[in-house]
Design an enzyme around this catalytic site. Structure first.
Site, PDB file in Angstrom:
ATOM      1  N   LYS A   1      -4.053  -2.379  10.322  1.00 50.06           N
ATOM      2  CA  LYS A   1      -4.413  -2.527   8.915  1.00 50.06           C
ATOM      3  C   LYS A   1      -4.608  -3.984   8.500  1.00 50.06           C
ATOM      4  O   LYS A   1      -5.205  -4.248   7.460  1.00 50.06           O
ATOM      5  CB  LYS A   1      -3.292  -1.954   8.034  1.00 50.06           C
TER       6      LYS A   1
ATOM      7  N   ASP B   1      -9.133   0.322   2.381  1.00 48.90           N
ATOM      8  CA  ASP B   1      -8.112  -0.148   3.325  1.00 48.90           C
ATOM      9  C   ASP B   1      -8.579   0.190   4.741  1.00 48.90           C
ATOM     10  O   ASP B   1      -8.157   1.183   5.334  1.00 48.90           O
ATOM     11  CB  ASP B   1      -6.776   0.541   2.991  1.00 48.90           C
TER      12      ASP B   1
ATOM     13  N   ASP C   1       0.839  -1.188   0.000  1.00 43.78           N
ATOM     14  CA  ASP C   1       0.000   0.000   0.000  1.00 43.78           C
ATOM     15  C   ASP C   1       0.879   1.245   0.000  1.00 43.78           C
ATOM     16  O   ASP C   1       1.772   1.385   0.832  1.00 43.78           O
ATOM     17  CB  ASP C   1      -0.915  -0.007   1.223  1.00 43.78           C
TER      18      ASP C   1
ATOM     19  N   GLU D   1      -9.316   4.142  -1.916  1.00 41.80           N
ATOM     20  CA  GLU D   1      -8.105   3.986  -2.724  1.00 41.80           C
ATOM     21  C   GLU D   1      -8.413   3.384  -4.090  1.00 41.80           C
ATOM     22  O   GLU D   1      -9.433   2.717  -4.289  1.00 41.80           O
ATOM     23  CB  GLU D   1      -7.088   3.067  -2.023  1.00 41.80           C
TER      24      GLU D   1
ATOM     25  N   GLN E   1      -3.576   2.056  15.468  1.00 47.51           N
ATOM     26  CA  GLN E   1      -2.492   2.595  14.641  1.00 47.51           C
ATOM     27  C   GLN E   1      -1.649   3.628  15.391  1.00 47.51           C
ATOM     28  O   GLN E   1      -0.419   3.604  15.338  1.00 47.51           O
ATOM     29  CB  GLN E   1      -3.092   3.218  13.372  1.00 47.51           C
TER      30      GLN E   1
ATOM     31  N   ARG F   1      -7.776   3.389  13.718  1.00 50.52           N
ATOM     32  CA  ARG F   1      -6.936   4.561  13.983  1.00 50.52           C
ATOM     33  C   ARG F   1      -6.336   4.576  15.379  1.00 50.52           C
ATOM     34  O   ARG F   1      -5.227   5.081  15.573  1.00 50.52           O
ATOM     35  CB  ARG F   1      -7.751   5.835  13.772  1.00 50.52           C
TER      36      ARG F   1
ATOM     37  N   GLU G   1      -9.964  12.266   8.433  1.00 50.17           N
ATOM     38  CA  GLU G   1      -9.868  13.628   7.903  1.00 50.17           C
ATOM     39  C   GLU G   1     -11.216  14.354   8.010  1.00 50.17           C
ATOM     40  O   GLU G   1     -11.279  15.519   8.381  1.00 50.17           O
ATOM     41  CB  GLU G   1      -9.449  13.592   6.427  1.00 50.17           C
TER      42      GLU G   1
ATOM     43  N   HIS H   1      -4.334  13.746   1.313  1.00 49.26           N
ATOM     44  CA  HIS H   1      -4.530  12.889   2.493  1.00 49.26           C
ATOM     45  C   HIS H   1      -3.293  12.936   3.392  1.00 49.26           C
ATOM     46  O   HIS H   1      -3.404  13.116   4.607  1.00 49.26           O
ATOM     47  CB  HIS H   1      -4.812  11.450   2.066  1.00 49.26           C
TER      48      HIS H   1
ATOM     49  N   GLU I   1     -10.438   3.796   4.085  1.00 49.76           N
ATOM     50  CA  GLU I   1      -9.529   4.545   3.228  1.00 49.76           C
ATOM     51  C   GLU I   1      -9.947   4.294   1.783  1.00 49.76           C
ATOM     52  O   GLU I   1      -9.968   3.155   1.324  1.00 49.76           O
ATOM     53  CB  GLU I   1      -8.068   4.145   3.472  1.00 49.76           C
TER      54      GLU I   1
ATOM     55  N   THR J   1      -8.894  -5.794   4.061  1.00 53.69           N
ATOM     56  CA  THR J   1      -8.789  -4.818   2.974  1.00 53.69           C
ATOM     57  C   THR J   1      -9.744  -5.293   1.890  1.00 53.69           C
ATOM     58  O   THR J   1      -9.634  -6.428   1.432  1.00 53.69           O
ATOM     59  CB  THR J   1      -7.346  -4.777   2.417  1.00 53.69           C
TER      60      THR J   1
END
Lengths: 430, 430
Positions: free
Chosen positions: B263, B243, B133, B211, B250, B247, B377, B140, B209, B267
């Site tokens: 993660k 993905d 990834d 992508e 993480q 958080r 975000e 971002h 996420e 996915t």
């Protein structure tokens, strides 16, 4: 006490009858990969052995003979018959074997199934789906932290709470003996200059990492973590690993998502996979935790002797020299987390493990300068080079060969891994 | 201008005759996975088609018919016959097909090879060896950097010089529709408290996420980088990717080796792989570089229109509600690096790519609050929740469903990906 074989096994051989590790071999005459066991100076071809009826005394193993014809151990591991197979072969090779007619008294079959290791081509033992590298060597993590952040801030706050790890690149895991080409990539020659402008260059700080690694046998389903109580059942066995590292590429690229190009050009493993059963007599405690009460229950193991007392060494043969020198002696017990803990932590979020997945321990360093598992630590990031027979080294030069070795026990009970070797090829020119 | 099919394709369908993406399907009646192409509301079973002699007008493709019987696109990609196959099927489906007897006028065969998409089970399109990834969505990376380090220090110095990326977990890449179980792991509830003591908890900041991702067709050998001039030839095609990210896990784990447990639990990708040829009309420039002169030559592309103008959207269907709402609209052109650049950088050290490897772009955010590709975000790390029909959300709750969509063009020339969807299951209890 020692189990003896009717086959002559040199004292101190890593492949005593107490070991019997699995690998995948081919020969000039039989170029197709198949499953074998190492014993003394020989590989025992299990495909040829089963084809000749060698498993006729085991009703349990007979239905699985096709797994020995595969060019990987995945089939053997998926059926979880590695223990039974090893025990059966151990009884066949034992001096007092109950079935001498199978092999001991059958010289014709001996000629067919035994090949001297010098005549054998070893292959990657598993088809590897995913490869993960941990960072469980506390001394290494501390040493590296001191080099980059100073002693007071060397370890991150998470380090004593979880086995830090990252996903590695499975496609470039290779077997011992495969040459490693010096990588090229982005390097910041002067990290203090502004603006920071990298150059494209062959790596100038090519390094090794001395590691132990385990292969996964039993898979778990996505969404179903492996409980710490059950984690050992998921380990097929162990190999040595050299996680080649481009330190200059790493320093520039690794914030914030971790090492990438600096590690993905090659990772070498030893060819013979040693089963936990063979290492059982060498169980010992890993590094003691100063804060053991703080480890979360999901990572707390039922037993304390969760490490192995395996003596590790790094031999460096500088380019153009006749022979090498052991530049470091370490031990696999210098880990803060065990492989069962790594497996449990890896899957606690529900991550799926598949048969043949590979987990590295991270670099295993002792506490002294001559017991560290990387040149980064040994030479203080290149600032304190050493010499071998008058040849100076800070990092690896083209043509250098590195050989990792690991052995537990001694004499006729020695359990070892054989060489984990690789030679450095020069970088591409254009 | 538009190519027309004799098969009725609803206007605005993502699977117009200009698209014809590849996937792997099964049905209740035929539960074995095989290769198909999507057209309008239908899947065209290429295995059934070839079995009925459908490829009889192509001497080039006839020898490869066995690849359509495989439950993955790896065979098709390894032989690099995806373009020829798509062109052939396009000619068979075209209103003015030169061979109407093959399918257009053969209603019996139509019944055999077409299945309505609602009756089709889609599978993971490739057997994925390695998954990587990247982090090429500049907006971002900037937004996340502002949240965690402030605006003046948002982007790392390496960001504009190389496509930052990390190795991901291939074993938990799943196809659209697979439920995702909320992961559990270590969380630091109060990052300012000392000492830092994590708790074990279900993730409380479960995020998405948005992508774009590409599958690799042509492999490269270890030690042999892919030149930027040749990189496009290694791309099989594109899918959407979610993905999923924990958080809170993480934030605690990711220093210094990058995201791991946060993660590796899942996915999701969309099932139909869109070929570069189908996206060719939608080429555009990616994000402009303020320092374009500084990009190293090995990453400098021969052409400037190295991105695609694909409209992306994120729909959220909160648990217990009837219908969802599009909470973000972005575009795949908001990338600072192209996929060929990612491929070249990935392999510049000699890393080997295999057929079926997956590369994610990183989260693709626009510059506005309603065009970002993550809840992190959108809600400023949970501090500014939003509401959908009176239901408040900061991060994902159990039962929430997220659907990513992507389309280029419109009407009868629409080239799209179909849904990339997943629903959140509650965390395990014990």
């Amino acid at each position: 006490m020692a189990l003896k074989s009717w086959l002559r096994v040199p004292s101190g051989s890593p492949f005593s009858i107490a070991n019997l590790p699995f690998g995948v071999i081919s020969t000039k005459e039989q170029p197709t990969g198949r499953v074998a066991i190492a014993i003394g100076d020989f590989a025992l071809d299990l495909f040829a052995f089963t084809a000749a009826g060698g498993f006729s005394k085991s009703k349990e193993l007979q239905p699985y003979s096709s797994v020995f014809a595969q060019p990987a151990l995945n089939g053997l591991a998926a059926f979880n018959i590695q223990y039974q197979t090893r025990q059966y072969i151990q009884s066949v090779l034992a001096e007092d074997t109950p079935h001498p007619e199978l092999l001991k008294d059958n010289e014709e079959l001996q000629k067919l199934v035994f090949t001297h290791l010098s005549q054998v081509q070893c292959h990657l033992p598993f088809h590897i789906g995913d490869y993960t590298d941990f960072y469980a060597g506390l001394n290494h993590a501390f040493n590296v932290g001191v080099l980059f952040r100073g002693a007071s801030n060397a370890l991150q706050p998470n380090y004593t709470h979880l086995p830090v790890g990252y996903h590695g690149r499975a496609s470039t895991v290779v077997v011992s003996g495969t040459p490693i080409r010096r990588p090229r990539g982005q390097i910041l020659t002067d990290p203090t200059a502004e603006p920071k402008l990298p150059i494209f260059s062959p790596c100038k700080k090519l390094d090794i990492e001395l590691e132990l690694a385990c292969f996964v046998s039993k898979p778990n389903e996505m969404g179903s973590p492996i409980d710490i109580k059950d984690a050992e059942e998921h380990v097929f066995g162990y190999v040595l690993m050299n996680d080649w590292s481009a330190r200059d590429i790493q320093a520039w690229e690794y914030v914030p998502l971790g090492p990438f190009n600096s590690k993905n050009f090659g990772t070498t493993i030893s060819p013979w996979v040693v089963l936990p059963e063979a290492l059982e007599p060498f169980r010992t405690s890993g590094l003691q935790r100063s804060d053991s009460g703080q480890l979360l229950p999901y990572l707390t193991e039922p037993r304390k002797d969760n490490a192995y007392d395996i003596k590790l060494e790094v031999e460096l043969r500088p380019s153009g020299t006749d022979k090498g020198k052991v530049i470091s002696r370490s031990n696999s017990k210098y880990l803060l987390y065990s492989f069962p803990q790594m497996l449990t932590h890896h899957t606690v979020t529900g991550c799926a493990m598949n048969t043949g997945d590979l987990l590295g321990s991270g670099t295993i360093s002792g506490t002294e300068a001559d017991s560290v598992g990387s040149l980064l630590e040994m030479t203080k990031n290149g600032k304190e080079p050493f010499t071998i027979d008058g040849v100076q080294r800070a990092f690896l030069e083209d043509g250098d060969e590195v050989i990792l070795r690991g052995t537990a026990g001694q004499g006729e009970d020695c359990v070892g891994f054989g060489d984990c070797a690789g030679v450095i090829l020069p970088a591409l020119e254009n």
